[in-house]
Design a protein around this motif. Structure first.
Motif, PDB file in Angstrom:
ATOM      1  N   LEU A  18      68.519  99.410  63.921  1.00  0.00           N
ATOM      2  CA  LEU A  18      67.914  98.019  64.393  1.00  0.00           C
ATOM      3  C   LEU A  18      66.955  98.611  65.365  1.00  0.00           C
ATOM      4  O   LEU A  18      66.734  98.090  66.640  1.00  0.00           O
ATOM      5  CB  LEU A  18      68.885  97.250  65.142  1.00  0.00           C
ATOM      6  N   GLU A 229      68.392  93.160  73.572  1.00  0.00           N
ATOM      7  CA  GLU A 229      69.616  92.519  72.924  1.00  0.00           C
ATOM      8  C   GLU A 229      70.060  93.942  72.015  1.00  0.00           C
ATOM      9  O   GLU A 229      69.120  94.788  71.956  1.00  0.00           O
ATOM     10  CB  GLU A 229      68.827  91.520  71.682  1.00  0.00           C
ATOM     11  N   TRP A 230      71.039  93.818  71.402  1.00  0.00           N
ATOM     12  CA  TRP A 230      71.658  94.924  70.488  1.00  0.00           C
ATOM     13  C   TRP A 230      72.515  94.138  69.100  1.00  0.00           C
ATOM     14  O   TRP A 230      71.345  93.592  68.269  1.00  0.00           O
ATOM     15  CB  TRP A 230      72.513  95.914  71.270  1.00  0.00           C
ATOM     16  N   ILE A 231      73.614  93.942  69.287  1.00  0.00           N
ATOM     17  CA  ILE A 231      74.255  93.398  67.948  1.00  0.00           C
ATOM     18  C   ILE A 231      75.158  92.318  68.622  1.00  0.00           C
ATOM     19  O   ILE A 231      74.775  91.135  68.810  1.00  0.00           O
ATOM     20  CB  ILE A 231      74.895  94.332  67.068  1.00  0.00           C
TER      21      ILE A 231
HETATM   22 CA    CA Z   1      70.175  92.598  66.890  1.00  0.00          CA
END
Ligand code: CA
Length: 374
Positions: A18, A229-231
Motif C-alpha cells: 500500500l 491511514e494504513w489498513i
Molecule cells: Ca489503506
C-alpha cells in the motif's frame, strides 16, 4: 507459518505494501494475447510455477494468504502444480507484478488492482473506491453481478485472467494528531493517503503525502505528517501507531472493502488441463474467503488491544464531515472517468450495482448490525 515481528513488519512496509496506489513504476507496453492453446488432457504433467506478490514476504494476512494459496494448489493437485511464492522485490519489484505476470515472467500474481491505476485506470474500480461497496457487496458485484466478466475483459489484452483473491474488509479512517471536528480541519492537513482517497483529501484543502511504509511511523512521530491511514487495527497495531497518535478515526471511507486480486497468465492458465484449472479456481475462492475471515478475526482482537494498551481516542468522523468527503469523492471520480472511456464504463457498472444493492443492504445487514449494537 512464519509470522513477522514488528521491526520486520515496518521495514517490509517500505518494500511496497500500500505504498501508494498511484506511485507506479515505469510501465511496459500493452501485450498481445498469446494464441489460445486448447487445454489438452495432460494427466500427470507437472508444473513449477512462480507467484509474485506486491506484499513483503510472509506479510501478515496478505503474504500469508499467498503462501497458503500455493500450498492449497499443491495439495489439491497432488503435487502436479508446485508454486514458489516471491514477496515484493524478491523476483520483481512489488509494483511490477502486473507486468511480470502479463509477460509470463511469473505465472501467478497477488496484489490489488488499484496499484495498476497508472497503466489501466479502470482497474482500480475492482479494488476500492471511496464511499464504494464493502466486502460483501464487492463479492456480490464481482461474483454474481457481472463485475468479474468486466474485469476479465479489461485484463484480456494484458494476457491476464483475474480472480478475486481476498478482501481487507472495511479499513480504518486513520491516525490523526489533530481532531477532525469539521471539514475545515482538513485545511492544511498533511496526510499519508494514497490513490483516490488522497485526491479527496486534496479537495478538502489538505495535502496527500505518499510516504513509503517504513517511514510513516517516524514522519507521524516527528510531525512531518499530521495523519496517516494504513489498513485496520491488526496491521496498524503492528506498525505501532497507537504509541504516538492521539486519535484513531473510523470508518475507512476511502477503502470500504479493498479487493485483493489473484492474476494468472492466460497462456499458462490455458495450458492446464480442466481439472487443474478447476483447482486454481477453487484455491482462489478459498483464498478470497480466508483473507477476509482472517482480517475480521485479527482486527477484532487487535482493536481490543489498542483500546486496552493505549490512550488513543477512537472516534467516528462527524456526520457532516463524511457527507462532504462523499461529495468530494464523487467529484474526484467524475474527473477521472471523464478522461477515460473504459473507466467510465466500469464505474457506471459499479455504481449501478451499488445503487441496486443499497435497498437490500439497508434492510438486511445495516438493520441487523444496528440491532446487535443496541
Ligand atoms: Ca489503506
Amino acid at each position: 507459518m512464519k509470522r513477522m515481528n514488528r521491526r520486520e513488519f515496518v521495514r517490509a512496509g517500505a518494500a511496497g505494501l500500500l505504498a501508494g496506489a498511484l506511485g507506479m513504476l515505469g510501465c511496459g507496453g500493452r501485450q498481445e494475447p498469446a494464441a489460445g492453446g486448447a487445454p489438452a488432457v495432460q494427466t500427470g504433467k507437472r508444473y513449477r510455477w512462480k507467484m509474485v506478490t506486491t506484499w513483503p514476504p510472509h506479510f501478515p494476512v496478505l503474504g500469508e494468504g499467498a503462501d497458503l494459496f500455493a500450498r492449497w494448489v499443491e495439495e489439491m493437485s497432488g503435487g502436479r502444480i508446485q508454486i514458489h511464492v516471491y514477496g515484493g522485490g524478491e523476483l520483481v519489484p512489488a509494483l511490477q507484478v502486473f507486468d511480470a505476470v502479463s509477460q509470463g515472467l511469473a505465472e501467478v500474481g497477488h496484489g490489488a488492482s488499484y496499484y495498476w491505476a497508472g497503466k489501466v485506470p479502470a482497474a482500480q474500480f475492482f479494488a476500492a473506491v471511496p464511499f464504494g461497496m464493502n466486502a460483501q457487496q464487492m463479492n456480490a458485484w464481482l461474483l454474481s453481478g457481472g463485475g468479474l466478466e468486466l474485469w476479465r475483459e479489461i485484463y484480456q489484452p494484458f494476457n491476464l485472467v483475474p480472480f478475486l483473491g481476498g478482501n481487507t474488509g472495511v479499513q480504518m479512517g486513520g491516525w490523526f494528531n489533530k481532531p477532525i471536528n469539521s471539514i475545515a480541519d482538513f485545511k492544511g492537513l498533511k496526510m499519508r493517503i494514497p490513490g483516490l482517497g488522497g485526491k479527496v483529501i486534496a479537495r478538502a484543502g489538505g495535502s496527500a503525502v505518499l510516504s513509503p511504509g517504513g517511514e510513516i511511523f517516524t514522519n507521524l512521530e516527528r510531525g512531518v505528517i499530521d495523519a496517516t491511514e494504513w489498513i485496520g487495527p491488526y496491521h496498524d497495531y503492528l506498525m505501532g501507531f497507537h504509541k504516538i497518535a492521539r486519535y484513531y478515526y473510523y470508518p475507512g471511507w476511502h477503502e470500504p472493502g479493498t479487493v485483493t486480486e489473484l492474476i494468472v497468465n492466460r497462456a499458462a492458465f490455458q495450458s492446464l488441463s480442466p481439472d487443474l484449472q478447476a483447482i486454481i479456481h477453487a484455491a482462489a475462492e478459498r483464498l478470497n474467503g480466508w483473507i477476509l475471515a482472517e482480517f475480521e478475526a485479527k482486527n477484532a482482537e487487535y482493536l481490543k488491544k489498542i483500546q486496552q494498551e493505549s490512550k488513543v481516542e477512537i472516534r467516528r468522523f462527524p456526520e457532516d464531515v463524511l457527507a462532504q468527503l462523499k461529495i468530494y469523492a464523487r467529484e474526484a471520480i467524475e474527473e477521472l472517468t471523464a478522461q477515460d472511456e473504459q473507466s467510465r464504463r466500469v464505474y457506471q457498472a459499479f455504481r449501478a450495482f451499488q445503487e441496486k444493492i443499497k435497498d437490500w443492504s439497508d434492510i438486511s445487514e445495516r438493520v441487523y448490525y444496528q440491532l446487535l449494537s443496541g
